[in-house]
Design a protein around this motif. Structure first.
Motif, mmCIF file in Angstrom:
data_model
loop_
_atom_site.group_PDB
_atom_site.id
_atom_site.type_symbol
_atom_site.label_atom_id
_atom_site.label_comp_id
_atom_site.label_asym_id
_atom_site.label_seq_id
_atom_site.Cartn_x
_atom_site.Cartn_y
_atom_site.Cartn_z
ATOM 1 N N THR A 107 0.846 -1.186 0.000
ATOM 2 C CA THR A 107 0.000 0.000 0.000
ATOM 3 C C THR A 107 0.883 1.237 0.000
ATOM 4 O O THR A 107 1.976 1.247 0.572
ATOM 5 C CB THR A 107 -0.921 0.013 1.221
ATOM 6 O OG1 THR A 107 -0.137 -0.105 2.421
ATOM 7 C CG2 THR A 107 -1.915 -1.130 1.157
ATOM 8 N N GLU A 108 0.395 2.291 -0.641
ATOM 9 C CA GLU A 108 1.089 3.571 -0.659
ATOM 10 C C GLU A 108 0.206 4.619 -0.005
ATOM 11 O O GLU A 108 -1.017 4.466 0.062
ATOM 12 C CB GLU A 108 1.402 3.995 -2.098
ATOM 13 C CG GLU A 108 2.286 3.019 -2.865
ATOM 14 C CD GLU A 108 2.554 3.498 -4.281
ATOM 15 O OE1 GLU A 108 2.724 4.716 -4.490
ATOM 16 O OE2 GLU A 108 2.571 2.656 -5.192
ATOM 17 N N PHE A 109 0.823 5.692 0.466
ATOM 18 C CA PHE A 109 0.052 6.764 1.081
ATOM 19 C C PHE A 109 -0.899 7.356 0.051
ATOM 20 O O PHE A 109 -0.492 7.808 -1.009
ATOM 21 C CB PHE A 109 0.978 7.859 1.614
ATOM 22 C CG PHE A 109 0.231 8.994 2.253
ATOM 23 C CD1 PHE A 109 -0.293 8.842 3.531
ATOM 24 C CD2 PHE A 109 0.033 10.188 1.587
ATOM 25 C CE1 PHE A 109 -0.999 9.876 4.130
ATOM 26 C CE2 PHE A 109 -0.669 11.228 2.173
ATOM 27 C CZ PHE A 109 -1.184 11.073 3.450
ATOM 28 N N GLY A 110 -2.198 7.297 0.352
ATOM 29 C CA GLY A 110 -3.192 7.797 -0.590
ATOM 30 C C GLY A 110 -3.935 6.655 -1.244
ATOM 31 O O GLY A 110 -4.325 5.685 -0.587
ATOM 32 N N ASN A 111 -4.113 6.729 -2.561
ATOM 33 C CA ASN A 111 -5.005 5.792 -3.252
ATOM 34 C C ASN A 111 -4.287 4.908 -4.271
ATOM 35 O O ASN A 111 -4.801 4.643 -5.355
ATOM 36 C CB ASN A 111 -6.128 6.559 -3.950
ATOM 37 C CG ASN A 111 -5.615 7.433 -5.095
ATOM 38 O OD1 ASN A 111 -4.445 7.822 -5.111
ATOM 39 N ND2 ASN A 111 -6.473 7.747 -6.048
ATOM 40 N N THR A 123 5.738 -1.248 -10.448
ATOM 41 C CA THR A 123 4.549 -0.714 -11.120
ATOM 42 C C THR A 123 3.536 -0.398 -10.037
ATOM 43 O O THR A 123 3.691 -0.805 -8.883
ATOM 44 C CB THR A 123 3.952 -1.722 -12.117
ATOM 45 O OG1 THR A 123 3.720 -2.978 -11.445
ATOM 46 C CG2 THR A 123 4.890 -1.967 -13.292
ATOM 47 N N GLU A 124 2.475 0.328 -10.389
ATOM 48 C CA GLU A 124 1.462 0.632 -9.389
ATOM 49 C C GLU A 124 0.075 0.724 -10.010
ATOM 50 O O GLU A 124 -0.073 0.933 -11.219
ATOM 51 C CB GLU A 124 1.804 1.924 -8.637
ATOM 52 C CG GLU A 124 1.914 3.145 -9.486
ATOM 53 C CD GLU A 124 2.405 4.362 -8.692
ATOM 54 O OE1 GLU A 124 2.597 4.254 -7.468
ATOM 55 O OE2 GLU A 124 2.602 5.423 -9.314
ATOM 56 N N VAL A 125 -0.932 0.535 -9.160
ATOM 57 C CA VAL A 125 -2.332 0.600 -9.552
ATOM 58 C C VAL A 125 -2.992 1.743 -8.796
ATOM 59 O O VAL A 125 -2.837 1.858 -7.573
ATOM 60 C CB VAL A 125 -3.066 -0.718 -9.226
ATOM 61 C CG1 VAL A 125 -4.534 -0.623 -9.601
ATOM 62 C CG2 VAL A 125 -2.401 -1.895 -9.934
ATOM 63 N N THR A 126 -3.706 2.612 -9.499
ATOM 64 C CA THR A 126 -4.428 3.714 -8.876
ATOM 65 C C THR A 126 -5.863 3.287 -8.569
ATOM 66 O O THR A 126 -6.553 2.753 -9.438
ATOM 67 C CB THR A 126 -4.444 4.950 -9.783
ATOM 68 O OG1 THR A 126 -3.097 5.355 -10.038
ATOM 69 C CG2 THR A 126 -5.181 6.106 -9.114
ATOM 70 N N LEU A 127 -6.300 3.531 -7.344
ATOM 71 C CA LEU A 127 -7.626 3.120 -6.894
ATOM 72 C C LEU A 127 -8.594 4.300 -6.972
ATOM 73 O O LEU A 127 -8.314 5.296 -7.641
ATOM 74 C CB LEU A 127 -7.528 2.584 -5.468
ATOM 75 C CG LEU A 127 -6.453 1.516 -5.222
ATOM 76 C CD1 LEU A 127 -6.395 1.154 -3.759
ATOM 77 C CD2 LEU A 127 -6.697 0.284 -6.080
ATOM 78 N N VAL A 133 -5.487 3.879 1.538
ATOM 79 C CA VAL A 133 -5.279 2.463 1.846
ATOM 80 C C VAL A 133 -4.345 2.281 3.040
ATOM 81 O O VAL A 133 -3.471 3.108 3.306
ATOM 82 C CB VAL A 133 -4.745 1.713 0.613
ATOM 83 C CG1 VAL A 133 -5.803 1.645 -0.461
ATOM 84 C CG2 VAL A 133 -3.485 2.371 0.057
ATOM 85 N N GLY A 134 -4.556 1.183 3.761
ATOM 86 C CA GLY A 134 -3.779 0.931 4.964
ATOM 87 C C GLY A 134 -2.940 -0.325 4.873
ATOM 88 O O GLY A 134 -1.810 -0.300 4.427
ATOM 89 N N LEU A 135 -3.520 -1.470 5.257
ATOM 90 C CA LEU A 135 -2.768 -2.719 5.334
ATOM 91 C C LEU A 135 -3.269 -3.699 4.287
ATOM 92 O O LEU A 135 -4.379 -3.574 3.776
ATOM 93 C CB LEU A 135 -2.893 -3.293 6.743
ATOM 94 C CG LEU A 135 -2.484 -2.307 7.851
ATOM 95 C CD1 LEU A 135 -2.612 -2.939 9.217
ATOM 96 C CD2 LEU A 135 -1.064 -1.790 7.631
ATOM 97 N N ILE A 136 -2.436 -4.703 3.972
ATOM 98 C CA ILE A 136 -2.693 -5.561 2.825
ATOM 99 C C ILE A 136 -2.324 -7.005 3.139
ATOM 100 O O ILE A 136 -1.415 -7.273 3.934
ATOM 101 C CB ILE A 136 -1.908 -5.040 1.593
ATOM 102 C CG1 ILE A 136 -2.351 -5.737 0.301
ATOM 103 C CG2 ILE A 136 -0.401 -5.157 1.808
ATOM 104 C CD1 ILE A 136 -1.825 -5.052 -0.963
ATOM 105 N N THR A 137 -3.040 -7.951 2.509
ATOM 106 C CA THR A 137 -2.751 -9.369 2.679
ATOM 107 C C THR A 137 -3.100 -10.117 1.402
ATOM 108 O O THR A 137 -3.896 -9.643 0.587
ATOM 109 C CB THR A 137 -3.557 -9.952 3.870
ATOM 110 O OG1 THR A 137 -3.053 -11.252 4.203
ATOM 111 C CG2 THR A 137 -5.036 -10.068 3.536
ATOM 112 N N ALA A 138 -2.506 -11.273 1.222
ATOM 113 C CA ALA A 138 -2.856 -12.138 0.089
ATOM 114 C C ALA A 138 -4.047 -12.997 0.467
ATOM 115 O O ALA A 138 -4.101 -13.564 1.562
ATOM 116 C CB ALA A 138 -1.667 -13.019 -0.281
ATOM 117 N N GLY A 139 -5.036 -13.077 -0.420
ATOM 118 C CA GLY A 139 -6.230 -13.855 -0.150
ATOM 119 C C GLY A 139 -6.162 -15.253 -0.733
ATOM 120 O O GLY A 139 -5.336 -15.529 -1.622
#
Length: 283
Positions: A107-111, A123-127, A133-139
């Motif tokens: 996650t990056e600061f912002g979106n 690379t990055e994805v814009t939301l 966004v805060g924390l992230i996990t693999a599902g």
């Protein structure tokens, strides 16, 4: 049931912790000490210097520790011997996880959510525009799942960049910690709402359970329950998939536990940010 180990360097404000490839626990020290800490299951510490402040940390498929350097806009890689390599990343990388594609997603600061290969390709994805966004996990579905406290939602991101968000029923819930559960669902902590949420990976149906003490970090334990830290106090919570809650107080009052993970010894290990300690609780 809880054992505490004091970090040698004082006032390091430990934040996140992960099971390392060497049978030890590794954690970030989110103060101006600029270090990554290592603690064995017997409580022996080693600390390694890093160029900048670290935040989220995970173990990569290459046998190294990978971590986010929030203020430096970089992703760091550390061998178990302490050798550090840095790679330029997006703006304010925060939490990091290994995706089903073998790359690191953060996650990056912002979106935005960033992706980095083990060779450092970024690379990055814009939301959505309202996302923070805060924390992230693999599902278990092969996607990345993350908390979005800006949109009060849980987000799902495929490895090809497909993005879906699911609104949390409780408004201003403050979602933070997130993990893949033992039941094929995603579980997350709602810090502001004092709840633990569960979201189905197929359809996005959300169920919420009461959990006092400002739950923050969360992980699946070896006993098939969800274990979480209560950052607003000094307790570790345990929640079954049926919603039964038990709490355990840490020996140090006001310890402010944050990150939590399952260790190689079958216990739960967590950081005590305000107490400058690493805690262990056996299920």
């Amino acid at each position: 049931m809880i054992t505490e180990y004091t970090i040698p360097t004082g006032s390091t404000f430990p934040q996140w912790i992960t099971k390392g490839p060497d049978g030890a626990l590794w954690f970030t020290e989110q103060d101006f000490t600029f270090k990554i800490g290592r603690v064995t299951t017997s409580g022996a510490f080693t600390e390694f210097p890093i160029p900048n402040e670290g935040s989220g940390i995970t173990t990569g498929s290459d046998g190294a520790l990978w971590f986010a350097e929030n203020s430096a806009n970089k992703i760091g890689r550390m061998t178990t011997a302490g050798t550090v390599t840095e790679f330029p990343a997006g703006h304010g990388p925060n939490d990091i996880a290994v995706g089903s594609d073998g790359a690191f997603w953060f996650t990056e600061f912002g979106n935005k959510v960033g992706r980095m290969t083990t060779s450092g390709t970024f690379t990055e994805v814009t939301l959505g525009s309202s996302s923070v966004v805060g924390l992230i996990t693999a599902g278990p579905d092969g996607a990345l799942w993350f908390s979005d406290f800006g949109a009060n939602a849980i987000g799902q991101l495929t490895t090809t960049g497909g993005f879906t968000e699911f609104t949390i029923p409780t408004s201003s819930s403050g979602p933070e910690g997130i993990t893949a559960g033992p039941d094929g669902a995603i579980w997350f902590a709602e810090t502001n709402a004092n709840k633990i949420g569960r979201i189905s990976t197929s359809g996005g149906a959300i169920t919420e359970y009461s959990a006092p003490g400002a739950p923050y970090g969360i992980t699946t334990g070896p006993d098939g329950a969800l274990w979480f830290t209560e950052a607003g106090g000094h307790k570790i919570g345990r929640l079954t998939t049926a919603g039964a809650l038990t709490e355990y107080a840490t020996p140090t009052a006001g310890s402010g536990p944050r990150g939590i993970t399952t260790g190689p010894d079958g216990a739960l290990w967590f950081v005590e940010t305000q107490a400058n300690k690493i805690g262990r609780i056996s299920p």
